[in-house]
Design a protein around this motif. Structure first.
Motif, PDB file in Angstrom:
ATOM      1  N   VAL A   1      98.705 -31.174 -47.054  1.00 18.21           N
ATOM      2  CA  VAL A   1      98.269 -31.664 -45.742  1.00 18.21           C
ATOM      3  C   VAL A   1      99.125 -31.059 -44.639  1.00 18.21           C
ATOM      4  O   VAL A   1     100.278 -30.665 -44.841  1.00 18.21           O
ATOM      5  N   LEU A   2      98.542 -31.015 -43.458  1.00 18.41           N
ATOM      6  CA  LEU A   2      99.181 -30.433 -42.289  1.00 18.41           C
ATOM      7  C   LEU A   2      98.965 -31.363 -41.112  1.00 18.41           C
ATOM      8  O   LEU A   2      97.868 -31.897 -40.922  1.00 18.41           O
ATOM      9  N   ARG A   3      99.988 -31.572 -40.325  1.00 19.80           N
ATOM     10  CA  ARG A   3      99.832 -32.375 -39.103  1.00 19.80           C
ATOM     11  C   ARG A   3      99.157 -31.535 -38.026  1.00 19.80           C
ATOM     12  O   ARG A   3      99.648 -30.457 -37.676  1.00 19.80           O
ATOM     13  N   VAL A   4      98.060 -32.028 -37.493  1.00 18.65           N
ATOM     14  CA  VAL A   4      97.339 -31.319 -36.436  1.00 18.65           C
ATOM     15  C   VAL A   4      96.910 -32.319 -35.368  1.00 18.65           C
ATOM     16  O   VAL A   4      96.764 -33.512 -35.652  1.00 18.65           O
ATOM     17  N   PRO A   5      96.705 -31.874 -34.126  1.00 19.88           N
ATOM     18  CA  PRO A   5      96.172 -32.771 -33.093  1.00 19.88           C
ATOM     19  C   PRO A   5      94.808 -33.322 -33.505  1.00 19.88           C
ATOM     20  O   PRO A   5      93.993 -32.604 -34.085  1.00 19.88           O
ATOM     21  N   ARG A   6      94.574 -34.590 -33.201  1.00 20.36           N
ATOM     22  CA  ARG A   6      93.329 -35.241 -33.633  1.00 20.36           C
ATOM     23  C   ARG A   6      92.098 -34.502 -33.126  1.00 20.36           C
ATOM     24  O   ARG A   6      91.109 -34.337 -33.839  1.00 20.36           O
ATOM     25  N   MET A   7      92.137 -34.075 -31.866  1.00 15.29           N
ATOM     26  CA  MET A   7      90.957 -33.418 -31.309  1.00 15.29           C
ATOM     27  C   MET A   7      90.708 -32.058 -31.965  1.00 15.29           C
ATOM     28  O   MET A   7      89.582 -31.587 -32.040  1.00 15.29           O
ATOM     29  N   GLU A   8      91.785 -31.429 -32.445  1.00 14.17           N
ATOM     30  CA  GLU A   8      91.625 -30.156 -33.137  1.00 14.17           C
ATOM     31  C   GLU A   8      91.004 -30.348 -34.514  1.00 14.17           C
ATOM     32  O   GLU A   8      90.267 -29.482 -35.011  1.00 14.17           O
TER      33      GLU A   8
ATOM     34  N   ARG B   1      86.223 -30.659 -38.137  1.00 18.86           N
ATOM     35  CA  ARG B   1      86.666 -29.406 -38.739  1.00 18.86           C
ATOM     36  C   ARG B   1      87.353 -29.594 -40.082  1.00 18.86           C
ATOM     37  O   ARG B   1      87.168 -28.789 -40.990  1.00 18.86           O
ATOM     38  N   PHE B   2      88.192 -30.643 -40.205  1.00 21.72           N
ATOM     39  CA  PHE B   2      89.020 -30.807 -41.395  1.00 21.72           C
ATOM     40  C   PHE B   2      88.798 -32.173 -42.044  1.00 21.72           C
ATOM     41  O   PHE B   2      88.412 -33.132 -41.376  1.00 21.72           O
TER      42      PHE B   2
END
Length: 427
Positions: free
Chosen positions: A154-161, A165-166
């Protein structure tokens, strides 16, 4: 534990890559060139090799010829079949069904026979179309230590990004997965950090027996899309030990401050990831001898820069120039020149990606463009300066204003140039 003997890595490399069209019109997405000398799949394969994984199956499907050829020419030499090592390109075998793969889980399910022959204790499922550096052995050790049935990178990403998509996960304080959403419209936030979420990287470590049982169970579900993220993972969270492995902590392999992982699934994302490589301090470290990225290197001569006189001085600034290139009195700036590309006198190339065997004619000017392999740009042609004109010519222009030219477009360019030359001659 000897990873070479007890782990089989399965790389999923059969997707259409429709969001990368027209670059994927004639090749699979993992076979798309990246950074001049590489193909996208080279990063996953290099991670396997550097992590000690020596049994690799590459599952292909769509337009796999160039991918197959690339792996056979560039990667087979790193593995010794007599020692039980291999990297095998596996097209759809249709052992179970006459149809092509219906989803990521179905692709692995239809190759259970091939995987079982190696008698692995663990199976690592990987995507062949992401750019990153990762030591999979750390994830396998974590999986074993947690006594997990399934571990998800897993990777931390901005919610809107992450939106649409994921796959997005919810975890408890021990990183055990307690919820999973596949490409949600409203991703679940991280506790205490409402702007971020945990996104799946499409990297899974399974206990082999658990994997085979769940794939067989999923194959019997008529309503299933036979996908890991959409079907298999949600069905096992409550009944099995499923853990998240945070990639954000794994930065050693890239020798940079932050972890690097890119999904180059769109033309603009692909362009930006390539342009990062020609910056002063790229986020992706390609020059680390401790974690090399390997590929197939053809026997081409070194690049050459021609100085005929002060007005015809071949220059390349802040650029990557591959083997076999000739910059003959032209200017290249903030660009990537693939193998055997030629920049003729007085031509100018800015902020562009030229795949390989591209010929840029005299006085031609190119800006913010992706030029496919084998394209010839006629003398005096301008690309990327008038986007409306580029669209009228039939070129693809992205949302961020990057012009993309393929081989078929290049043929039309030559025809157009020849027609204009004929008109001038008639006058």
């Amino acid at each position: 534990m000897r990873l070479k003997d007890e782990v089989v890595a399965v790389i999923l490399a059969g997707g259409k890559g429709s969001r990368l069209e027209p670059l994927t019109r004639d090749r699979a997405k993992p076979a798309v060139p990246f950074g001049g000398a590489y193909r996208i799949i080279d990063f996953t394969l290099s991670n396997c090799l550097n992590s000690g994984l020596r049994k690799i199956l590459v599952l292909t499907q769509h337009k796999a010829l160039s991918l197959d050829r690339h792996i056979n020419m560039g990667w087979s030499r790193y593995f010794c079949r007599e020692l039980g090592e291999f990297v095998d390109v596996v097209p759809p075998q249709q052992r179970i069904d006459e149809s092509w793969y219906q989803g990521t889980a179905d692709a692995v399910y239809q190759n259970i026979y091939t995987i079982e022959k190696e008698h692995p204790r663990y199976v690592v499922i990987l995507a062949g179309d992401h750019i990153y550096k990762m030591d999979y052995s750390k994830m396998i050790d974590y999986h074993i230590g947690q006594q997990a049935d399934l571990t998800i990178g897993v990777l931390r990403v901005p919610r809107m990004e992450a939106r649409l998509r994921f796959g997005v996960m919810e975890v408890d304080r021990n990183n055990r997965v307690i919820g999973f959403q596949e490409k949600p419209e409203d991703p679940a936030p991280l506790p205490g950090n409402p702007g971020m979420c945990l996104a799946s990287m499409g990297i899974y470590v399974f206990n082999s027996r658990f994997l085979f049982e769940e794939l067989c169970r999923d194959a019997t579900r008529r309503t299933s899309r036979h996908d890991f993220g959409g079907d298999v993972i949600p069905s096992v969270i409550e009944t099995s030990r499923v853990f998240a492995f945070p990639f954000v902590e794994q930065i050693d392999e890239n020798r940079k401050k932050d972890a690097y992982w890119r999904d180059v699934g769109t033309l603009d994302a692909y362009y930006e990831a390539n342009m990062d490589l020609v910056s002063v301090d790229p986020q992706l470290n390609l020059y680390d001898e401790l974690w090399p990225i390997r590929t197939y290197h053809p026997n081409y001569p070194p690049p050459k820069f021609v100085f005929a006189d002060p007005e015809r001085c071949g220059r390349a600034l802040d650029s990557i120039v591959c083997l076999g290139c000739i910059v003959s009195g032209g200017l290249v700036q903030r660009s990537i020149l693939g193998p055997r590309t030629r920049i003729n006198s007085y031509a100018e190339v800015y902020d562009s990606i030229l795949f390989g065997e591209v010929n840029v004619g005299r006085y031609a000017r190119i800006r913010r463009a992706i030029i496919d392999k084998g394209v010839s740009i006629p003398p005096g042609m301008q690309i990327g300066f008038d986007l409306e004109l580029d669209r009228k010519r039939g070129f693809t222009v992205t949302e961020q204003g990057v012009t993309v030219i393929t081989q078929s477009d290049g043929a039309e360019l030559l025809e157009e140039a020849g027609h204009l030359a004929g008109q001038k001659a008639a006058v």
